[in-house]
Design a protein around this motif. Structure first.
Motif, PDB file in Angstrom:
ATOM      1  N   ASP A  80      -0.348   3.850  -1.410  1.00  0.00           N
ATOM      2  CA  ASP A  80      -0.321   4.730  -2.584  1.00  0.00           C
ATOM      3  C   ASP A  80      -1.479   4.422  -3.524  1.00  0.00           C
ATOM      4  O   ASP A  80      -2.104   5.341  -4.082  1.00  0.00           O
ATOM      5  CB  ASP A  80       1.014   4.583  -3.321  1.00  0.00           C
ATOM      6  CG  ASP A  80       2.176   5.208  -2.558  1.00  0.00           C
ATOM      7  OD1 ASP A  80       1.932   5.916  -1.564  1.00  0.00           O
ATOM      8  OD2 ASP A  80       3.338   4.976  -2.960  1.00  0.00           O
ATOM      9  N   ALA A  81      -1.790   3.133  -3.712  1.00  0.00           N
ATOM     10  CA  ALA A  81      -2.905   2.755  -4.586  1.00  0.00           C
ATOM     11  C   ALA A  81      -4.245   3.097  -3.945  1.00  0.00           C
ATOM     12  O   ALA A  81      -5.168   3.593  -4.606  1.00  0.00           O
ATOM     13  CB  ALA A  81      -2.842   1.259  -4.902  1.00  0.00           C
ATOM     14  N   ALA A  86     -11.382  -3.901  -5.900  1.00  0.00           N
ATOM     15  CA  ALA A  86     -11.440  -3.692  -7.350  1.00  0.00           C
ATOM     16  C   ALA A  86     -10.606  -2.484  -7.738  1.00  0.00           C
ATOM     17  O   ALA A  86      -9.881  -2.498  -8.745  1.00  0.00           O
ATOM     18  CB  ALA A  86     -12.893  -3.521  -7.796  1.00  0.00           C
ATOM     19  N   HIS A  87     -10.696  -1.426  -6.938  1.00  0.00           N
ATOM     20  CA  HIS A  87      -9.924  -0.206  -7.216  1.00  0.00           C
ATOM     21  C   HIS A  87      -8.431  -0.488  -7.132  1.00  0.00           C
ATOM     22  O   HIS A  87      -7.653   0.003  -7.970  1.00  0.00           O
ATOM     23  CB  HIS A  87     -10.307   0.892  -6.222  1.00  0.00           C
ATOM     24  CG  HIS A  87      -9.526   2.151  -6.389  1.00  0.00           C
ATOM     25  ND1 HIS A  87      -9.811   3.086  -7.371  1.00  0.00           N
ATOM     26  CD2 HIS A  87      -8.432   2.639  -5.719  1.00  0.00           C
ATOM     27  CE1 HIS A  87      -8.949   4.081  -7.290  1.00  0.00           C
ATOM     28  NE2 HIS A  87      -8.106   3.834  -6.301  1.00  0.00           N
ATOM     29  N   LEU A  88      -8.013  -1.256  -6.136  1.00  0.00           N
ATOM     30  CA  LEU A  88      -6.594  -1.578  -5.995  1.00  0.00           C
ATOM     31  C   LEU A  88      -6.067  -2.275  -7.243  1.00  0.00           C
ATOM     32  O   LEU A  88      -4.982  -1.952  -7.744  1.00  0.00           O
ATOM     33  CB  LEU A  88      -6.370  -2.458  -4.767  1.00  0.00           C
ATOM     34  CG  LEU A  88      -6.636  -1.812  -3.403  1.00  0.00           C
ATOM     35  CD1 LEU A  88      -6.509  -2.851  -2.292  1.00  0.00           C
ATOM     36  CD2 LEU A  88      -5.683  -0.644  -3.152  1.00  0.00           C
ATOM     37  N   HIS A  89      -6.829  -3.221  -7.758  1.00  0.00           N
ATOM     38  CA  HIS A  89      -6.403  -3.930  -8.966  1.00  0.00           C
ATOM     39  C   HIS A  89      -6.379  -2.998 -10.173  1.00  0.00           C
ATOM     40  O   HIS A  89      -5.488  -3.098 -11.027  1.00  0.00           O
ATOM     41  CB  HIS A  89      -7.296  -5.146  -9.206  1.00  0.00           C
ATOM     42  CG  HIS A  89      -6.917  -6.336  -8.371  1.00  0.00           C
ATOM     43  ND1 HIS A  89      -6.103  -7.352  -8.827  1.00  0.00           N
ATOM     44  CD2 HIS A  89      -7.206  -6.639  -7.083  1.00  0.00           C
ATOM     45  CE1 HIS A  89      -5.914  -8.241  -7.869  1.00  0.00           C
ATOM     46  NE2 HIS A  89      -6.581  -7.843  -6.801  1.00  0.00           N
ATOM     47  N   GLU A  90      -7.341  -2.097 -10.237  1.00  0.00           N
ATOM     48  CA  GLU A  90      -7.338  -1.113 -11.335  1.00  0.00           C
ATOM     49  C   GLU A  90      -6.094  -0.227 -11.279  1.00  0.00           C
ATOM     50  O   GLU A  90      -5.586   0.211 -12.318  1.00  0.00           O
ATOM     51  CB  GLU A  90      -8.592  -0.241 -11.255  1.00  0.00           C
ATOM     52  CG  GLU A  90      -9.877  -0.981 -11.594  1.00  0.00           C
ATOM     53  CD  GLU A  90     -11.105  -0.162 -11.242  1.00  0.00           C
ATOM     54  OE1 GLU A  90     -10.944   0.981 -10.740  1.00  0.00           O
ATOM     55  OE2 GLU A  90     -12.233  -0.670 -11.439  1.00  0.00           O
ATOM     56  N   GLN A  91      -5.593   0.001 -10.066  1.00  0.00           N
ATOM     57  CA  GLN A  91      -4.406   0.834  -9.880  1.00  0.00           C
ATOM     58  C   GLN A  91      -3.113   0.035 -10.028  1.00  0.00           C
ATOM     59  O   GLN A  91      -2.018   0.602  -9.888  1.00  0.00           O
ATOM     60  CB  GLN A  91      -4.434   1.486  -8.492  1.00  0.00           C
ATOM     61  CG  GLN A  91      -5.590   2.449  -8.279  1.00  0.00           C
ATOM     62  CD  GLN A  91      -5.571   3.586  -9.279  1.00  0.00           C
ATOM     63  OE1 GLN A  91      -4.574   4.296  -9.410  1.00  0.00           O
ATOM     64  NE2 GLN A  91      -6.670   3.775  -9.989  1.00  0.00           N
ATOM     65  N   GLY A  92      -3.225  -1.250 -10.306  1.00  0.00           N
ATOM     66  CA  GLY A  92      -2.039  -2.079 -10.507  1.00  0.00           C
ATOM     67  C   GLY A  92      -1.532  -2.761  -9.255  1.00  0.00           C
ATOM     68  O   GLY A  92      -0.480  -3.416  -9.287  1.00  0.00           O
ATOM     69  N   PHE A  93      -2.242  -2.617  -8.126  1.00  0.00           N
ATOM     70  CA  PHE A  93      -1.841  -3.304  -6.903  1.00  0.00           C
ATOM     71  C   PHE A  93      -2.518  -4.675  -6.906  1.00  0.00           C
ATOM     72  O   PHE A  93      -3.662  -4.823  -6.471  1.00  0.00           O
ATOM     73  CB  PHE A  93      -2.235  -2.508  -5.660  1.00  0.00           C
ATOM     74  CG  PHE A  93      -1.757  -3.124  -4.365  1.00  0.00           C
ATOM     75  CD1 PHE A  93      -0.457  -2.922  -3.930  1.00  0.00           C
ATOM     76  CD2 PHE A  93      -2.609  -3.896  -3.585  1.00  0.00           C
ATOM     77  CE1 PHE A  93      -0.003  -3.484  -2.741  1.00  0.00           C
ATOM     78  CE2 PHE A  93      -2.169  -4.464  -2.394  1.00  0.00           C
ATOM     79  CZ  PHE A  93      -0.867  -4.253  -1.984  1.00  0.00           C
ATOM     80  N   VAL A  94      -1.802  -5.676  -7.400  1.00  0.00           N
ATOM     81  CA  VAL A  94      -2.387  -7.014  -7.574  1.00  0.00           C
ATOM     82  C   VAL A  94      -2.031  -7.948  -6.423  1.00  0.00           C
ATOM     83  O   VAL A  94      -2.296  -9.149  -6.503  1.00  0.00           O
ATOM     84  CB  VAL A  94      -1.941  -7.627  -8.917  1.00  0.00           C
ATOM     85  CG1 VAL A  94      -2.467  -6.793 -10.078  1.00  0.00           C
ATOM     86  CG2 VAL A  94      -0.419  -7.752  -8.991  1.00  0.00           C
ATOM     87  N   ALA A  95      -1.437  -7.409  -5.352  1.00  0.00           N
ATOM     88  CA  ALA A  95      -1.085  -8.234  -4.194  1.00  0.00           C
ATOM     89  C   ALA A  95      -2.287  -8.493  -3.296  1.00  0.00           C
ATOM     90  O   ALA A  95      -2.212  -9.302  -2.368  1.00  0.00           O
ATOM     91  CB  ALA A  95       0.021  -7.558  -3.385  1.00  0.00           C
TER      92      ALA A  95
END
Length: 248
Positions: A84-85, A27-36
């Motif tokens: 980075d994310a 969830a945190h990764l997606h919040e940071q823009g890492f959608v992979a």
């Protein structure tokens, strides 16, 4: 053995004690823009559900696209973007549970098994990263070392459908991965020894789990996986100076 199933755009996987923490990380990764990475959907005591990441995983034997320099470069850049994310994930010892022990220095959350088979490709482009069960806090070089070992590759065993590359080609791919990731000088200086350390840790886990009766690891030992990793450790130690010079 793990049983992973897909239904439309959802993937159902066995869950473990670490799954709630992994879902918070996703969830945190997606919040940071890492959608992979997969999106977390739900989890229970025995099963988790995440979104399906479209594309082709880099399983063996590699396709021409996955074996390409472009795929190696985009995979390295994907790993950097993930690190980075993940570096901003708010660690909380009171609730976090990881399947692997924390490694120092903690610089980010590492994937723990960054390899072509856990990357998803659209042609020569790495577009996704899957299977976060082994994620845990640690140094960036831990993932980079694992990736270089798999992508060069530095294995001494026969890989299905692939011709073993010459040492010079392995060294060139290792250097290119480090360049594409933009790995710092200190991490480059310990890359070779980190590769061997990760393999030793893998063998230790395999033997410990097999002794405890885990059927997956019993099977791995029976198929000679630990012996292969030991041979790879010897190969890496033999060429440690060449690896260090190539990636410096």
């Amino acid at each position: 053995m793990e049983r992973i199933t897909r239904a439309d755009d959802r993937v159902h996987r066995p869950a473990g004690p670490w799954t709630p923490t992994v879902h918070r990380l996703l969830a945190h990764l997606h919040e940071q823009g890492f959608v992979a990475a997969p999106e977390p959907i739900e989890h229970g005591d025995t099963l988790e559900t995440v979104s399906f990441v479209p594309g082709v995983a880099g399983e063996y034997p590699w396709t021409e696209d996955v074996a390409s320099e472009a795929a190696l470069v985009t995979s390295a850049r994907l790993l950097r973007q993930f690190h980075d994310a993940a570096a901003t994930y708010p660690l909380d010892a009171s609730r976090d549970c990881w399947s692997q022990a924390e490694r120092t220095p903690v610089e980010t959350i590492v994937h723990g098994d960054f390899a072509p088979y856990n990357c998803v490709y659209d042609g020569i482009q790495a577009v996704g990263l899957i299977d976060f069960d082994t994620a845990h806090p640690g140094p960036r070089v831990w993932d980079v070392a694992s990736a270089v070992y798999r992508f060069a590759p530095f294995t001494t065993g026969a890989v299905e459908g692939m011709t073993a590359p010459a040492l010079e080609d392995r060294l060139a791919r290792a250097a290119e991965f480090c360049r594409a990731y933009d790995l710092d000088a200190r991490s480059r200086s310990v890359l070779a020894e980190t590769m061997t350390a990760s393999l030793v840790a893998m063998v230790t886990t395999m033997e410990t789990e097999a002794a405890a009766g885990n059927p997956k690891f019993v099977s791995d030992l029976a198929h000679g996986h630990a012996d292969l990793y030991r041979a790879d450790v010897a190969y890496l130690e033999q060429h440690a100076d060449a690896i260090a010079a190539a990636v410096a």
